[in-house]
Design a protein around this motif. Structure first.
Motif, PDB file in Angstrom:
ATOM      1  N   VAL A  27      61.868 -46.812 -10.781  1.00  0.00           N
ATOM      2  CA  VAL A  27      62.810 -46.647  -9.733  1.00  0.00           C
ATOM      3  C   VAL A  27      62.821 -45.619  -8.645  1.00  0.00           C
ATOM      4  O   VAL A  27      63.047 -45.611  -7.522  1.00  0.00           O
ATOM      5  N   GLU A  28      62.780 -44.156  -9.182  1.00  0.00           N
ATOM      6  CA  GLU A  28      62.516 -42.858  -8.458  1.00  0.00           C
ATOM      7  C   GLU A  28      61.414 -43.001  -7.474  1.00  0.00           C
ATOM      8  O   GLU A  28      61.304 -42.799  -6.488  1.00  0.00           O
ATOM      9  N   ASP A  29      60.101 -43.511  -7.929  1.00  0.00           N
ATOM     10  CA  ASP A  29      59.015 -43.786  -7.255  1.00  0.00           C
ATOM     11  C   ASP A  29      59.153 -44.737  -6.003  1.00  0.00           C
ATOM     12  O   ASP A  29      58.844 -44.444  -4.989  1.00  0.00           O
ATOM     13  N   ALA A  30      60.055 -45.678  -6.191  1.00  0.00           N
ATOM     14  CA  ALA A  30      60.319 -46.795  -5.303  1.00  0.00           C
ATOM     15  C   ALA A  30      61.156 -46.407  -4.066  1.00  0.00           C
ATOM     16  O   ALA A  30      60.855 -46.453  -2.995  1.00  0.00           O
ATOM     17  N   LYS A  31      62.197 -45.689  -4.633  1.00  0.00           N
ATOM     18  CA  LYS A  31      63.112 -44.887  -3.625  1.00  0.00           C
ATOM     19  C   LYS A  31      62.251 -43.870  -2.838  1.00  0.00           C
ATOM     20  O   LYS A  31      62.197 -44.049  -1.540  1.00  0.00           O
ATOM     21  N   ALA A  32      61.303 -43.254  -3.229  1.00  0.00           N
ATOM     22  CA  ALA A  32      60.502 -42.304  -2.562  1.00  0.00           C
ATOM     23  C   ALA A  32      59.632 -42.930  -1.846  1.00  0.00           C
ATOM     24  O   ALA A  32      59.495 -42.513  -0.528  1.00  0.00           O
ATOM     25  N   ARG A  35      61.402 -44.267   1.276  1.00  0.00           N
ATOM     26  CA  ARG A  35      61.743 -43.351   2.584  1.00  0.00           C
ATOM     27  C   ARG A  35      60.550 -43.189   3.331  1.00  0.00           C
ATOM     28  O   ARG A  35      60.694 -42.782   4.540  1.00  0.00           O
ATOM     29  N   LYS A  36      59.478 -43.406   3.040  1.00  0.00           N
ATOM     30  CA  LYS A  36      58.148 -43.282   3.877  1.00  0.00           C
ATOM     31  C   LYS A  36      58.110 -44.433   4.860  1.00  0.00           C
ATOM     32  O   LYS A  36      57.153 -44.309   5.678  1.00  0.00           O
TER      33      LYS A  36
END
Length: 79
Positions: A27-32, A35-36
């Motif tokens: 989930v953290e990687d998906a959010k990051a 943002r891109k």
């Protein structure tokens, strides 16, 4: 005895993290990544949406005419 404890600790460290930790990292990687993303403007979105709807309408007419023609052809062959 200490050697067995060290081996047990090494065996635990070789395993993958538990599923909840992996899901949280996902989930953290998906959010990051989100943002891109360069999101389209409202004007671009409307333009592309209208183009898609126009294409769908044209294809619906074409496929409807083909279906109608084939229906007439099959009816004439069978009667």
């Amino acid at each position: 005895m200490a050697k067995k404890q060290v081996q047990a600790a090494d065996a635990r460290s070789d395993r993958a993290p538990n599923p909840f930790t992996r899901f949280a990292r996902y989930v953290e990687d998906a959010k990051a990544e989100l943002r891109k993303v360069t999101w389209p403007t409202l004007k671009e979105t409307r333009k592309v949406t209208l183009a898609v709807l126009g294409f769908v309408a044209v294809m619906a007419v074409i496929l409807g005419l083909v279906d109608l023609g084939l229906s007439v052809l099959i009816k004439s062959i069978l009667s």
